[in-house]
Scaffold this motif. Structure first.
Motif, PDB file in Angstrom:
ATOM      1  N   TYR A 103     -11.956  21.338  23.321  1.00 37.07           N
ATOM      2  CA  TYR A 103     -13.053  22.288  23.122  1.00 37.07           C
ATOM      3  C   TYR A 103     -13.003  22.842  21.707  1.00 37.07           C
ATOM      4  O   TYR A 103     -14.026  23.052  21.070  1.00 37.07           O
ATOM      5  CB  TYR A 103     -12.961  23.424  24.145  1.00 37.07           C
ATOM      6  N   ASN A 104     -11.806  23.038  21.181  1.00 40.80           N
ATOM      7  CA  ASN A 104     -11.644  23.636  19.858  1.00 40.80           C
ATOM      8  C   ASN A 104     -11.664  22.604  18.728  1.00 40.80           C
ATOM      9  O   ASN A 104     -12.315  22.815  17.707  1.00 40.80           O
ATOM     10  CB  ASN A 104     -10.351  24.442  19.811  1.00 40.80           C
ATOM     11  N   ALA A 105     -10.932  21.520  18.897  1.00 44.02           N
ATOM     12  CA  ALA A 105     -10.723  20.588  17.782  1.00 44.02           C
ATOM     13  C   ALA A 105     -11.435  19.250  17.946  1.00 44.02           C
ATOM     14  O   ALA A 105     -11.414  18.437  17.024  1.00 44.02           O
ATOM     15  CB  ALA A 105      -9.229  20.341  17.599  1.00 44.02           C
ATOM     16  N   GLY A 106     -12.027  19.015  19.086  1.00 41.41           N
ATOM     17  CA  GLY A 106     -12.702  17.751  19.327  1.00 41.41           C
ATOM     18  C   GLY A 106     -11.904  16.841  20.244  1.00 41.41           C
ATOM     19  O   GLY A 106     -10.670  16.905  20.291  1.00 41.41           O
ATOM     20  N   GLU A 107     -12.621  16.011  20.953  1.00 49.75           N
ATOM     21  CA  GLU A 107     -12.003  15.166  21.974  1.00 49.75           C
ATOM     22  C   GLU A 107     -11.046  14.136  21.393  1.00 49.75           C
ATOM     23  O   GLU A 107      -9.958  13.914  21.935  1.00 49.75           O
ATOM     24  CB  GLU A 107     -13.102  14.494  22.805  1.00 49.75           C
ATOM     25  N   GLU A 108     -11.430  13.506  20.308  1.00 49.98           N
ATOM     26  CA  GLU A 108     -10.566  12.467  19.745  1.00 49.98           C
ATOM     27  C   GLU A 108      -9.257  13.053  19.232  1.00 49.98           C
ATOM     28  O   GLU A 108      -8.196  12.441  19.362  1.00 49.98           O
ATOM     29  CB  GLU A 108     -11.295  11.703  18.640  1.00 49.98           C
ATOM     30  N   GLN A 109      -9.328  14.240  18.671  1.00 48.12           N
ATOM     31  CA  GLN A 109      -8.118  14.897  18.183  1.00 48.12           C
ATOM     32  C   GLN A 109      -7.193  15.231  19.361  1.00 48.12           C
ATOM     33  O   GLN A 109      -5.978  15.044  19.278  1.00 48.12           O
ATOM     34  CB  GLN A 109      -8.476  16.160  17.408  1.00 48.12           C
ATOM     35  N   ALA A 110      -7.764  15.704  20.468  1.00 45.14           N
ATOM     36  CA  ALA A 110      -6.968  16.026  21.657  1.00 45.14           C
ATOM     37  C   ALA A 110      -6.272  14.780  22.198  1.00 45.14           C
ATOM     38  O   ALA A 110      -5.109  14.836  22.619  1.00 45.14           O
ATOM     39  CB  ALA A 110      -7.855  16.651  22.729  1.00 45.14           C
ATOM     40  N   VAL A 111      -6.964  13.649  22.173  1.00 48.79           N
ATOM     41  CA  VAL A 111      -6.370  12.382  22.625  1.00 48.79           C
ATOM     42  C   VAL A 111      -5.232  11.965  21.694  1.00 48.79           C
ATOM     43  O   VAL A 111      -4.166  11.538  22.143  1.00 48.79           O
ATOM     44  CB  VAL A 111      -7.449  11.273  22.703  1.00 48.79           C
ATOM     45  N   LEU A 112      -5.445  12.102  20.401  1.00 43.38           N
ATOM     46  CA  LEU A 112      -4.419  11.737  19.433  1.00 43.38           C
ATOM     47  C   LEU A 112      -3.136  12.528  19.677  1.00 43.38           C
ATOM     48  O   LEU A 112      -2.039  11.959  19.695  1.00 43.38           O
ATOM     49  CB  LEU A 112      -4.934  11.969  18.010  1.00 43.38           C
ATOM     50  N   TRP A 113      -3.261  13.838  19.862  1.00 41.39           N
ATOM     51  CA  TRP A 113      -2.068  14.660  20.100  1.00 41.39           C
ATOM     52  C   TRP A 113      -1.357  14.243  21.385  1.00 41.39           C
ATOM     53  O   TRP A 113      -0.139  14.247  21.458  1.00 41.39           O
ATOM     54  CB  TRP A 113      -2.434  16.141  20.141  1.00 41.39           C
ATOM     55  N   ARG A 114      -2.120  13.847  22.394  1.00 40.35           N
ATOM     56  CA  ARG A 114      -1.512  13.420  23.658  1.00 40.35           C
ATOM     57  C   ARG A 114      -0.694  12.139  23.454  1.00 40.35           C
ATOM     58  O   ARG A 114       0.345  11.953  24.085  1.00 40.35           O
ATOM     59  CB  ARG A 114      -2.598  13.201  24.721  1.00 40.35           C
ATOM     60  N   GLU A 118       4.000  22.256  27.536  1.00 42.47           N
ATOM     61  CA  GLU A 118       4.739  22.792  26.398  1.00 42.47           C
ATOM     62  C   GLU A 118       4.916  21.735  25.302  1.00 42.47           C
ATOM     63  O   GLU A 118       4.817  22.035  24.115  1.00 42.47           O
ATOM     64  CB  GLU A 118       6.122  23.317  26.831  1.00 42.47           C
ATOM     65  N   GLU A 119       5.160  20.493  25.718  1.00 43.12           N
ATOM     66  CA  GLU A 119       5.286  19.430  24.725  1.00 43.12           C
ATOM     67  C   GLU A 119       3.940  19.178  24.052  1.00 43.12           C
ATOM     68  O   GLU A 119       3.868  19.000  22.835  1.00 43.12           O
ATOM     69  CB  GLU A 119       5.806  18.129  25.339  1.00 43.12           C
ATOM     70  N   TYR A 120       2.873  19.186  24.844  1.00 45.51           N
ATOM     71  CA  TYR A 120       1.554  18.983  24.260  1.00 45.51           C
ATOM     72  C   TYR A 120       1.266  20.065  23.214  1.00 45.51           C
ATOM     73  O   TYR A 120       0.816  19.767  22.106  1.00 45.51           O
ATOM     74  CB  TYR A 120       0.470  18.967  25.344  1.00 45.51           C
ATOM     75  N   LEU A 121       1.557  21.314  23.551  1.00 45.88           N
ATOM     76  CA  LEU A 121       1.342  22.411  22.617  1.00 45.88           C
ATOM     77  C   LEU A 121       2.116  22.172  21.320  1.00 45.88           C
ATOM     78  O   LEU A 121       1.595  22.385  20.227  1.00 45.88           O
ATOM     79  CB  LEU A 121       1.752  23.745  23.240  1.00 45.88           C
ATOM     80  N   ALA A 122       3.343  21.695  21.452  1.00 43.59           N
ATOM     81  CA  ALA A 122       4.164  21.431  20.267  1.00 43.59           C
ATOM     82  C   ALA A 122       3.579  20.303  19.413  1.00 43.59           C
ATOM     83  O   ALA A 122       3.794  20.264  18.198  1.00 43.59           O
ATOM     84  CB  ALA A 122       5.586  21.084  20.683  1.00 43.59           C
ATOM     85  N   LYS A 123       2.841  19.384  20.017  1.00 42.57           N
ATOM     86  CA  LYS A 123       2.271  18.247  19.289  1.00 42.57           C
ATOM     87  C   LYS A 123       0.911  18.554  18.665  1.00 42.57           C
ATOM     88  O   LYS A 123       0.422  17.776  17.847  1.00 42.57           O
ATOM     89  CB  LYS A 123       2.124  17.037  20.211  1.00 42.57           C
ATOM     90  N   VAL A 124       0.283  19.655  19.073  1.00 47.10           N
ATOM     91  CA  VAL A 124      -1.009  20.021  18.491  1.00 47.10           C
ATOM     92  C   VAL A 124      -0.792  20.297  17.011  1.00 47.10           C
ATOM     93  O   VAL A 124      -0.017  21.175  16.639  1.00 47.10           O
ATOM     94  CB  VAL A 124      -1.618  21.244  19.214  1.00 47.10           C
ATOM     95  N   GLY A 125      -1.451  19.525  16.174  1.00 49.93           N
ATOM     96  CA  GLY A 125      -1.182  19.549  14.746  1.00 49.93           C
ATOM     97  C   GLY A 125      -1.938  20.590  13.940  1.00 49.93           C
ATOM     98  O   GLY A 125      -1.633  20.802  12.785  1.00 49.93           O
ATOM     99  N   PHE A 126      -2.930  21.245  14.534  1.00 52.36           N
ATOM    100  CA  PHE A 126      -3.688  22.257  13.815  1.00 52.36           C
ATOM    101  C   PHE A 126      -3.208  23.641  14.263  1.00 52.36           C
ATOM    102  O   PHE A 126      -3.261  23.956  15.454  1.00 52.36           O
ATOM    103  CB  PHE A 126      -5.187  22.159  14.098  1.00 52.36           C
ATOM    104  N   ARG A 127      -2.759  24.439  13.317  1.00 54.58           N
ATOM    105  CA  ARG A 127      -2.280  25.796  13.632  1.00 54.58           C
ATOM    106  C   ARG A 127      -3.356  26.596  14.366  1.00 54.58           C
ATOM    107  O   ARG A 127      -3.073  27.303  15.327  1.00 54.58           O
ATOM    108  CB  ARG A 127      -1.858  26.498  12.350  1.00 54.58           C
ATOM    109  N   GLU A 128      -4.600  26.492  13.895  1.00 56.94           N
ATOM    110  CA  GLU A 128      -5.701  27.230  14.525  1.00 56.94           C
ATOM    111  C   GLU A 128      -5.865  26.814  15.991  1.00 56.94           C
ATOM    112  O   GLU A 128      -6.037  27.662  16.868  1.00 56.94           O
ATOM    113  CB  GLU A 128      -7.011  26.977  13.778  1.00 56.94           C
ATOM    114  N   THR A 129      -5.812  25.516  16.260  1.00 59.01           N
ATOM    115  CA  THR A 129      -5.983  25.035  17.631  1.00 59.01           C
ATOM    116  C   THR A 129      -4.800  25.431  18.500  1.00 59.01           C
ATOM    117  O   THR A 129      -4.972  25.796  19.667  1.00 59.01           O
ATOM    118  CB  THR A 129      -6.188  23.506  17.647  1.00 59.01           C
TER     119      THR A 129
END
Length: 194
Positions: free
Chosen positions: A147-158, A167-178
């Motif tokens: 919702y915040n960074a876009g679907e493709e970005q969410a897939v990439l982090w996964r 918790e691991e997913y949160l750690a992999k989110v690469g944008f500080r804002e997201t």
């Protein structure tokens, strides 16, 4: 406190939340948040448009409290909200996404001004959250990140994750804002559920 209540009752939820947050942050550190009065928590996490949110959440099969938390963080429930990226309304949708969702709902063409109508923004936001839920198997962290960074970005982090732990997913989110947005939304959801 009284001013925050009056602002919330008059539809100025964003200003009511702001005042309630000031009151909440002014409490002594040694007093846990759980001890804060129910009335103040209600001002911190209001649910304007309650019946419409419940109706759309039920119709689209989405989590009411997650939806409310997203709207709270996106617009502070202000229908006239506009972001620097031209996202508009309660759900803070950009016009191309809103038009795609409107077509999927069988609506006619919509304009930017339509996104400031709560009934339109809520319906489109619910449809988008439902779409994200189906795409990501109901995984809240991925839905919120998308919702915040876009679907493709969410897939990439996964793809970077070795486990399905949030918790691991949160750690992999690469944008500080997201990352911060994800924490705020999930914490807000927990407050709405409580």
């Amino acid at each position: 406190f009284t001013l925050a209540q009056r602002l919330d009752a008059s539809g100025a939820s964003d200003r009511g939340i702001e005042l309630a947050e000031r009151l909440f942050s002014a409490r002594p550190e040694r007093i846990p948040g759980e001890w804060v009065s129910v009335a103040l928590r209600g001002l911190l996490f209001p649910l304007p448009y309650r019946s419409r949110l419940q109706e759309r959440s039920a119709a689209d099969g989405i989590d009411l409290y997650l939806f409310a938390a997203i709207l709270r963080e996106e617009s502070r429930f202000q229908p006239e909200a506009v972001s620097p990226a031209a996202a508009r309304g309660l759900a803070q949708l950009v016009l191309p996404t809103a038009r795609r969702l409107a077509r999927a709902l069988g609506w006619g063409e919509i304009g930017a001004e339509d996104l400031h109508r709560p009934e339109v923004s809520i319906a489109l936001g619910a449809a988008y959250l439902d779409e994200l839920g189906r795409r990501f198997g109901g995984t809240r962290s991925m839905m919120v990140a998308a919702y915040n960074a876009g679907e493709e970005q969410a897939v990439l982090w996964r793809r970077y994750c070795q486990t399905a732990e949030p918790e691991e997913y949160l750690a992999k989110v690469g944008f500080r804002e997201t990352r911060a947005y994800l924490v705020r939304v999930l914490e807000s959801r927990a407050q709405y559920v409580a």
